[in-house]
Design an enzyme around this catalytic site. Structure first.
Site, PDB file in Angstrom:
ATOM      1  N   THR A 124      -1.250  -1.067  11.812  1.00 11.53           N
ATOM      2  CA  THR A 124      -2.533  -0.443  12.163  1.00 11.53           C
ATOM      3  C   THR A 124      -3.435  -1.363  12.977  1.00 11.53           C
ATOM      4  OG1 THR A 124      -4.611   0.310  11.144  1.00 11.53           O
ATOM      5  CG2 THR A 124      -3.280  -1.178   9.836  1.00 11.53           C
ATOM      6  N   ASP A 125      -4.334  -0.761  13.733  1.00 18.14           N
ATOM      7  CA  ASP A 125      -5.325  -1.546  14.494  1.00 18.14           C
ATOM      8  C   ASP A 125      -6.281  -2.296  13.563  1.00 18.14           C
ATOM      9  OD1 ASP A 125      -6.799   0.660  13.593  1.00 18.14           O
ATOM     10  OD2 ASP A 125      -7.444   1.315  15.597  1.00 18.14           O
ATOM     11  N   GLU A 126      -6.321  -1.876  12.279  1.00 11.71           N
ATOM     12  CA  GLU A 126      -7.280  -2.514  11.350  1.00 11.71           C
ATOM     13  C   GLU A 126      -6.943  -3.973  11.087  1.00 11.71           C
ATOM     14  OE1 GLU A 126      -8.789  -0.271   8.164  1.00 11.71           O
ATOM     15  OE2 GLU A 126      -8.563   1.633   9.218  1.00 11.71           O
ATOM     16  N   TYR A 148      -7.150  -2.989   2.189  1.00 11.14           N
ATOM     17  CA  TYR A 148      -6.096  -2.236   2.892  1.00 11.14           C
ATOM     18  C   TYR A 148      -5.632  -3.020   4.119  1.00 11.14           C
ATOM     19  CZ  TYR A 148      -4.145   0.988   6.352  1.00 11.14           C
ATOM     20  OH  TYR A 148      -3.354   1.560   7.322  1.00 11.14           O
ATOM     21  N   LYS A 152      -1.932  -4.748   5.004  1.00  6.13           N
ATOM     22  CA  LYS A 152      -1.123  -4.407   6.187  1.00  6.13           C
ATOM     23  C   LYS A 152      -0.880  -5.655   7.040  1.00  6.13           C
ATOM     24  CE  LYS A 152       0.099  -0.806   7.321  1.00  6.13           C
ATOM     25  NZ  LYS A 152       1.350  -0.044   6.980  1.00  6.13           N
TER      26      LYS A 152
HETATM   27  P1  NAD Z   1      -0.245   8.781   3.937  1.00  4.89           P
HETATM   28  O1  NAD Z   1      -1.113   8.164   2.894  1.00  4.89           O
HETATM   29  O2  NAD Z   1      -0.499  10.177   4.372  1.00  4.89           O
HETATM   30  O3  NAD Z   1       1.289   8.715   3.442  1.00  4.89           O
HETATM   31  C1  NAD Z   1       1.858   7.598   2.831  1.00  4.89           C
HETATM   32  C2  NAD Z   1       3.205   8.025   2.257  1.00  4.89           C
HETATM   33  O4  NAD Z   1       3.825   6.874   1.659  1.00  4.89           O
HETATM   34  C3  NAD Z   1       3.117   9.096   1.157  1.00  4.89           C
HETATM   35  O5  NAD Z   1       4.099  10.072   1.340  1.00  4.89           O
HETATM   36  C4  NAD Z   1       3.358   8.310  -0.117  1.00  4.89           C
HETATM   37  O6  NAD Z   1       3.935   9.089  -1.165  1.00  4.89           O
HETATM   38  C5  NAD Z   1       4.323   7.241   0.373  1.00  4.89           C
HETATM   39  N1  NAD Z   1       4.325   6.054  -0.484  1.00  4.89           N
HETATM   40  C6  NAD Z   1       3.252   5.354  -0.948  1.00  4.89           C
HETATM   41  N2  NAD Z   1       3.654   4.340  -1.724  1.00  4.89           N
HETATM   42  C7  NAD Z   1       5.015   4.376  -1.727  1.00  4.89           C
HETATM   43  C8  NAD Z   1       6.021   3.568  -2.325  1.00  4.89           C
HETATM   44  N3  NAD Z   1       5.689   2.525  -3.093  1.00  4.89           N
HETATM   45  N4  NAD Z   1       7.304   3.882  -2.124  1.00  4.89           N
HETATM   46  C9  NAD Z   1       7.642   4.952  -1.359  1.00  4.89           C
HETATM   47  N5  NAD Z   1       6.746   5.758  -0.781  1.00  4.89           N
HETATM   48  C10 NAD Z   1       5.444   5.468  -0.957  1.00  4.89           C
HETATM   49  O7  NAD Z   1      -0.274   7.763   5.146  1.00  4.89           O
HETATM   50  P2  NAD Z   1      -0.266   7.995   6.737  1.00  4.89           P
HETATM   51  O8  NAD Z   1      -1.642   8.213   7.192  1.00  4.89           O
HETATM   52  O9  NAD Z   1       0.802   8.948   7.081  1.00  4.89           O
HETATM   53  O10 NAD Z   1       0.160   6.523   7.211  1.00  4.89           O
HETATM   54  C11 NAD Z   1       1.533   6.171   7.378  1.00  4.89           C
HETATM   55  C12 NAD Z   1       1.636   4.743   7.863  1.00  4.89           C
HETATM   56  O11 NAD Z   1       0.939   4.604   9.091  1.00  4.89           O
HETATM   57  C13 NAD Z   1       1.008   3.730   6.912  1.00  4.89           C
HETATM   58  O12 NAD Z   1       1.816   2.595   6.879  1.00  4.89           O
HETATM   59  C14 NAD Z   1      -0.335   3.405   7.543  1.00  4.89           C
HETATM   60  O13 NAD Z   1      -0.760   2.102   7.227  1.00  4.89           O
HETATM   61  C15 NAD Z   1      -0.011   3.560   9.009  1.00  4.89           C
HETATM   62  N6  NAD Z   1      -1.136   3.957   9.882  1.00  4.89           N
HETATM   63  C16 NAD Z   1      -1.872   5.064   9.605  1.00  4.89           C
HETATM   64  C17 NAD Z   1      -2.886   5.456  10.480  1.00  4.89           C
HETATM   65  C18 NAD Z   1      -3.722   6.692  10.239  1.00  4.89           C
HETATM   66  O14 NAD Z   1      -4.669   6.922  10.972  1.00  4.89           O
HETATM   67  N7  NAD Z   1      -3.407   7.528   9.281  1.00  4.89           N
HETATM   68  C19 NAD Z   1      -3.152   4.682  11.617  1.00  4.89           C
HETATM   69  C20 NAD Z   1      -2.381   3.533  11.850  1.00  4.89           C
HETATM   70  C21 NAD Z   1      -1.371   3.191  10.980  1.00  4.89           C
HETATM   71  O1  TDX Z   2     -16.412  10.273   3.991  1.00  7.86           O
HETATM   72  C1  TDX Z   2     -16.277   9.546   4.982  1.00  7.86           C
HETATM   73  N1  TDX Z   2     -17.363   9.292   5.764  1.00  7.86           N
HETATM   74  C2  TDX Z   2     -17.314   8.504   6.873  1.00  7.86           C
HETATM   75  O2  TDX Z   2     -18.332   8.317   7.553  1.00  7.86           O
HETATM   76  C3  TDX Z   2     -15.016   8.944   5.346  1.00  7.86           C
HETATM   77  C4  TDX Z   2     -13.786   9.183   4.524  1.00  7.86           C
HETATM   78  C5  TDX Z   2     -14.984   8.141   6.464  1.00  7.86           C
HETATM   79  N2  TDX Z   2     -16.091   7.910   7.200  1.00  7.86           N
HETATM   80  C6  TDX Z   2     -16.005   7.031   8.392  1.00  7.86           C
HETATM   81  C7  TDX Z   2     -15.388   5.678   8.097  1.00  7.86           C
HETATM   82  C8  TDX Z   2     -14.665   5.325   9.385  1.00  7.86           C
HETATM   83  O3  TDX Z   2     -15.573   4.692  10.273  1.00  7.86           O
HETATM   84  O4  TDX Z   2     -15.107   7.645   9.308  1.00  7.86           O
HETATM   85  C9  TDX Z   2     -14.267   6.676   9.952  1.00  7.86           C
HETATM   86  C10 TDX Z   2     -12.810   7.032   9.672  1.00  7.86           C
HETATM   87  O5  TDX Z   2     -12.599   6.842   8.286  1.00  7.86           O
HETATM   88  P1  TDX Z   2     -11.168   7.089   7.601  1.00  7.86           P
HETATM   89  O6  TDX Z   2     -10.695   8.451   7.921  1.00  7.86           O
HETATM   90  O7  TDX Z   2     -11.291   6.685   6.175  1.00  7.86           O
HETATM   91  O8  TDX Z   2     -10.243   6.092   8.430  1.00  7.86           O
HETATM   92  P2  TDX Z   2     -10.312   4.512   8.674  1.00  7.86           P
HETATM   93  O9  TDX Z   2     -11.037   3.827   7.599  1.00  7.86           O
HETATM   94  O10 TDX Z   2     -10.795   4.296  10.095  1.00  7.86           O
HETATM   95  O11 TDX Z   2      -8.744   4.160   8.561  1.00  7.86           O
HETATM   96  C11 TDX Z   2      -7.767   5.040   9.156  1.00  7.86           C
HETATM   97  O12 TDX Z   2      -7.304   4.567  10.388  1.00  7.86           O
HETATM   98  C12 TDX Z   2      -6.481   3.440  10.406  1.00  7.86           C
HETATM   99  C13 TDX Z   2      -6.593   5.249   8.199  1.00  7.86           C
HETATM  100  O13 TDX Z   2      -7.072   5.675   6.933  1.00  7.86           O
HETATM  101  C14 TDX Z   2      -5.765   4.005   8.070  1.00  7.86           C
HETATM  102  O14 TDX Z   2      -4.616   4.251   7.255  1.00  7.86           O
HETATM  103  C15 TDX Z   2      -5.330   3.563   9.440  1.00  7.86           C
HETATM  104  O15 TDX Z   2      -4.654   2.352   9.346  1.00  7.86           O
END
Ligand code: NAD
Ligand code: TDX
Length: 336
Positions: A124-126, A148, A152
């Site tokens: 992730t970019d985080e 988090y 990562k």
């Molecule tokens: P999500 O939370 O929707 O899904 C995570 C999945 O992993 C779920 O199906 C969960 O059951 C499974 N999981 C959790 N712990 C586990 C374990 N111990 N063993 C096996 N399975 C397990 O997440 P997402 O948003 O789809 O993110 C997927 C990946 O992408 C993550 O690694 C996250 O860090 C990365 N990512 C997400 C975003 C975003 O915006 N959502 C952005 C950049 C990177």
């Molecule tokens: O209730 C809320 N109110 C609010 O203002 C929530 C849930 C979020 N926010 C803000 C926080 C962030 O600036 O919105 C922005 C996005 O929040 P999230 O959806 O929680 O995402 P973020 O914290 O940016 O992280 C996401 O992007 C990078 C994913 O959850 C991560 O898994 C990924 O790595």
């Protein structure tokens, strides 16, 4: 490559990637290994469950035996499995360290032991921390600020250590904020869309001026597919949508798309350590041949419509454990 293990494939991005592979690589076999935590959901994969090229294994990536058994004979592992929500990492960091760090180590050991051809770590970019100016390049120092992001970043370092120490064929992608169908309604877009549909307040943290770069999940899946097949071993690739928006702009857009009033916005106490901005330089992935294909406004309209039309999917997720989490995360926040 013919047989791909997708860990965390029952989550948001993982399930979209499984669908992408089954559609675009019809001769591949796709095995999902997923623990089915609160965020994992087999309904995300309902439309592919009868596909003969798809197989589901229920298990934890921290479980050495199940990982070794499931990974036997695969050509590649793409690791999506993680605890992913920043707010939950502030409430309960332990699960993040277990899955995101230790779980990644267990997968790397399997790659080493079984001689698997490719390991793609979805990061992730985080990990770059808050970027007030300019854009992060892959060689920037990691400066994670939430539990988090720190988990990562630790996983990224472990992947690179296994590359350096043992020559493992690893690649890392670092994506910006994804949006699209099947995103668990704790993340800001599905949370705000589903709250607005119920005429409930949208809890916007702080001044709402934090910036995120939005990437449509389908574009992310194409990038992962490219890196899986063409990425240079040992390299890291940023994947950004090029759509930087403040949270308040994003929220206004959601309300406009739904025809709901701006008065639903409620500014509440900020997230502790809330990163102000993320921004990615994606020139390296562009050189490999990737560009996001979806325009932000259209993809957002399509995504909002998906939640409007798929209440069956999200309504039941917003009860039980979710209600308890919602109360813990939002109950104490003051209105600003
Ligand atoms: P999500 O939370 O929707 O899904 C995570 C999945 O992993 C779920 O199906 C969960 O059951 C499974 N999981 C959790 N712990 C586990 C374990 N111990 N063993 C096996 N399975 C397990 O997440 P997402 O948003 O789809 O993110 C997927 C990946 O992408 C993550 O690694 C996250 O860090 C990365 N990512 C997400 C975003 C975003 O915006 N959502 C952005 C950049 C990177
Ligand atoms: O209730 C809320 N109110 C609010 O203002 C929530 C849930 C979020 N926010 C803000 C926080 C962030 O600036 O919105 C922005 C996005 O929040 P999230 O959806 O929680 O995402 P973020 O914290 O940016 O992280 C996401 O992007 C990078 C994913 O959850 C991560 O898994 C990924 O790595």
């Amino acid at each position: 490559m013919k047989r791909i293990l997708v860990t965390g494939g029952a989550g948001f991005i993982g399930s979209n990637f499984v669908r992408h592979l089954l559609l675009n690589r019809p001769d591949y076999d796709v095995i999902v290994l997923d623990k089915l935590t609160y965020a994992g959901n087999l309904e995300n994969l309902k439309d592919v469950q009868d596909n003969p090229h798809y197989q589901f294994v229920h298990g934890d990536i921290c479980d050495v035996n199940i990982v070794q058994q499931t990974a036997e004979g695969v050509d590649a592992i793409v690791n999506f499995a993680a605890e992913t929500h920043v707010d939950r990492s502030l409430l309960e960091p332990g699960a993040f360290i277990n899955t995101d760090v230790y779980g990644t180590y267990v997968l790397l050991e399997a790659v080493k032991k079984l001689g698997i051809e490719r390991f793609v770590q979805i990061s992730t970019d985080e990990v770059y921390g808050s970027v007030e100016e300019g854009s992060s390049v892959e060689t920037d120092q990691l400066a994670p600020r939430s539990p988090y992001a720190a988990s990562k970043a630790a996983a990224d370092l472990m992947v690179n250590a296994y590359r350096t120490s043992f020559g493992l064929p690893t690649v890392i992608t670092r994506a910006s904020n994804n949006f699209g169908p099947y995103q668990y309604p704790e993340k800001v877009i599905p949370l705000f869309v589903t709250n607005a549909l119920d005429d409930q307040p949208l809890p916007l943290y702080g001044d709402g001026l934090n910036v995120r770069d939005w990437l449509y999940v389908g574009d992310h899946c194409e990038a992962i597919d490219l890196v899986l097949h063409k990425g240079e071993p040992g390299e890291v690739y940023n994947v950004g949508g090029g759509n930087e928006r403040t949270n308040i702009e994003l929220t206004g857009m959601i309300l406009d798309l739904l025809g709901k009033p701006q008065s639903l916005i409620k500014h509440v106490t900020d997230r502790p350590g809330h990163d102000r901005r993320y921004s990615l330089n994606c020139a390296k992935l562009a050189a490999l041949g990737w560009q996001p294909r979806h325009r932000f406004e259209e993809a957002m309209a399509q995504t909002v419509r998906w939640y409007v039309e798929n209440e069956w999917w999200w309504r039941k997720l917003k009860s039980g454990e979710y209600a308890d989490y919602y109360n813990r995360n939002y109950g104490h926040r003051r209105t600003l």
